[in-house]
Write an enzyme that holds these catalytic residues in place. Structure first.
Site, PDB file in Angstrom:
ATOM      1  N   ASP A 202      28.491  45.711   6.555  1.00 40.58           N
ATOM      2  CA  ASP A 202      27.485  45.449   5.484  1.00 40.58           C
ATOM      3  C   ASP A 202      27.741  46.287   4.404  1.00 40.58           C
ATOM      4  OD1 ASP A 202      25.119  44.211   4.645  1.00 40.58           O
ATOM      5  OD2 ASP A 202      23.709  45.542   5.935  1.00 40.58           O
ATOM      6  N   GLY A 203      27.187  45.876   3.098  1.00 47.24           N
ATOM      7  CA  GLY A 203      27.102  46.572   1.858  1.00 47.24           C
ATOM      8  C   GLY A 203      27.883  45.958   0.561  1.00 47.24           C
TER       9      GLY A 203
ATOM     10  N   GLY B  45      27.575  43.468  -1.233  1.00 42.65           N
ATOM     11  CA  GLY B  45      26.835  42.867  -2.159  1.00 42.65           C
ATOM     12  C   GLY B  45      26.491  44.242  -3.052  1.00 42.65           C
TER      13      GLY B  45
ATOM     14  N   ASN C  83      23.733  33.401   7.315  1.00 44.98           N
ATOM     15  CA  ASN C  83      24.358  33.689   6.066  1.00 44.98           C
ATOM     16  C   ASN C  83      24.453  32.410   5.124  1.00 44.98           C
ATOM     17  OD1 ASN C  83      26.440  36.232   7.055  1.00 44.98           O
ATOM     18  ND2 ASN C  83      24.536  36.189   5.991  1.00 44.98           N
TER      19      ASN C  83
ATOM     20  N   GLU D  39      27.387  51.578  22.568  1.00 48.82           N
ATOM     21  CA  GLU D  39      26.927  52.726  21.923  1.00 48.82           C
ATOM     22  C   GLU D  39      26.770  52.298  20.434  1.00 48.82           C
ATOM     23  OE1 GLU D  39      25.991  55.617  23.025  1.00 48.82           O
ATOM     24  OE2 GLU D  39      26.650  55.109  24.994  1.00 48.82           O
TER      25      GLU D  39
HETATM   26  C1  FPP Z   1      27.525  41.595   4.386  1.00 50.58           C
HETATM   27  O1  FPP Z   1      27.455  42.345   3.172  1.00 50.58           O
HETATM   28  C2  FPP Z   1      28.765  40.938   4.501  1.00 50.58           C
HETATM   29  C3  FPP Z   1      28.885  39.722   4.625  1.00 50.58           C
HETATM   30  C4  FPP Z   1      28.042  38.908   4.663  1.00 50.58           C
HETATM   31  C5  FPP Z   1      30.504  39.324   4.375  1.00 50.58           C
HETATM   32  C6  FPP Z   1      31.484  40.033   5.250  1.00 50.58           C
HETATM   33  C7  FPP Z   1      32.632  39.707   4.731  1.00 50.58           C
HETATM   34  C8  FPP Z   1      33.769  40.507   4.166  1.00 50.58           C
HETATM   35  C9  FPP Z   1      33.763  41.948   4.681  1.00 50.58           C
HETATM   36  C10 FPP Z   1      35.026  39.771   3.420  1.00 50.58           C
HETATM   37  C11 FPP Z   1      36.288  39.924   4.194  1.00 50.58           C
HETATM   38  C12 FPP Z   1      36.196  39.500   5.469  1.00 50.58           C
HETATM   39  C13 FPP Z   1      37.370  39.090   6.291  1.00 50.58           C
HETATM   40  C14 FPP Z   1      37.033  38.896   7.584  1.00 50.58           C
HETATM   41  C15 FPP Z   1      38.275  38.672   5.480  1.00 50.58           C
HETATM   42  P1  FPP Z   1      26.270  41.985   2.294  1.00 50.58           P
HETATM   43  O2  FPP Z   1      26.877  40.752   1.395  1.00 50.58           O
HETATM   44  O3  FPP Z   1      25.229  41.202   3.045  1.00 50.58           O
HETATM   45  O4  FPP Z   1      25.846  43.082   1.364  1.00 50.58           O
HETATM   46  P2  FPP Z   1      24.601  43.693   1.074  1.00 50.58           P
HETATM   47  O5  FPP Z   1      23.393  43.950   2.185  1.00 50.58           O
HETATM   48  O6  FPP Z   1      24.859  44.919   0.177  1.00 50.58           O
HETATM   49  O7  FPP Z   1      24.017  42.700   0.012  1.00 50.58           O
END
Ligand code: FPP
Length: 237
Positions: A8-9, A11, A56, A191
């Site tokens: 997460d994070g 964005g 999502n 955990e």
């Molecule tokens: C959550 O952060 C992240 C996602 C929904 C996407 C995860 C994808 C990746 C890490 C890209 C690459 C992955 C692979 C497997 C190649 P968020 O966008 O919700 O962040 P925020 O909470 O800061 O808005």
């Protein structure tokens, strides 16, 4: 050992730099590489990464499309590297709503690496633990003596998952402290480790810190320590 990560994070990482959110996802893909290398190097058996949840789909179409393109490129680029490191790739989650080109890349990566005997890398795409539990319940309703193992097997089936053990350590980056519909059954005794670091910044040292914290935890699975059995406090409790 099975480690799962809620990445997460992305964005926020991008927004803090005045960049569009997809830029955060792209840099997040580099953090995936680092985590995979760190986990394989530490002898982790299974690494499960939460890449895209069923929830999502509610994001803007451009972001969803960008993420799917990123997953496809990742699979196309990383399959060879997985083969070199003997990493078996497996994508878990629903497959009925995925773009055919992504589906093709998934099947190709899974087929190419199915003989690999090293770490199992599972990427959760269009995944929802609740959806999986509901589907597994539906296909288990005819079994009279359903036990944990039989149910877990059905759960694996609906998730297109190769059989793996339950999660030992769940890491979530980005500062939120929740499971967000990720591996609810498999995390029954996991955990939990929450860290404020945003996913694109997560590196090998952060992974090592999570493992260190895990090694300090006392996992009892509902039991009590042997020494506590004869202690007066326990008898009086
Ligand atoms: C959550 O952060 C992240 C996602 C929904 C996407 C995860 C994808 C990746 C890490 C890209 C690459 C992955 C692979 C497997 C190649 P968020 O966008 O919700 O962040 P925020 O909470 O800061 O808005």
């Amino acid at each position: 050992m099975h480690v799962a990560i809620i990445m997460d994070g992305n964005g926020r990482w991008a927004q803090r730099r005045g960049l569009p959110r997809p830029a955060g996802h792209r840099v997040g893909a580099d953090a995936v590489d680092r985590a995979v290398t760190a986990a394989a190097g530490r002898g982790i058996d299974v690494l499960t990464l939460y890449a895209f949840s069923c929830a999502n789909w509610q994001r803007p179409l451009a972001e969803v499309r960008g993420l799917f393109r990123l997953f496809r490129c990742y699979l196309e680029e990383q399959t060879q590297r997985c083969l070199e490191q003997s990493i078996r790739l497996n994508v878990i989650g629903r497959r009925d709503r995925l773009d055919p080109r992504l589906l093709e890349a998934i099947e190709h990566s899974e087929r190419s690496t199915e003989q690999c005997k090293g770490m199992i890398l599972r990427i959760a795409v269009d995944y929802s633990a609740r959806w999986s539990l509901m589907r597994a319940s539906q296909i288990s309703s005819d079994i009279v003596d359903l036990d944990h193992d039989a149910f877990a097997h059905r759960l694996a089936t609906v998730n297109h998952s190769v059989p793996v053990s339950d999660v030992d350590l769940l890491i979530r980056t980005g500062g939120e402290c929740r499971l967000s519909d990720f591996l609810l059954w498999e995390c029954a005794y996991a955990e939990l480790y929450f860290v404020s670091r945003l996913w694109p910044d997560f590196d090998a040292d952060d992974f090592e810190s999570a493992l260190l914290e895990y090694s300090r935890r006392d996992r009892r699975y509902g039991r009590i320590d042997d020494e506590a059995v004869d202690s007066p406090e326990v008898h009086h409790a």
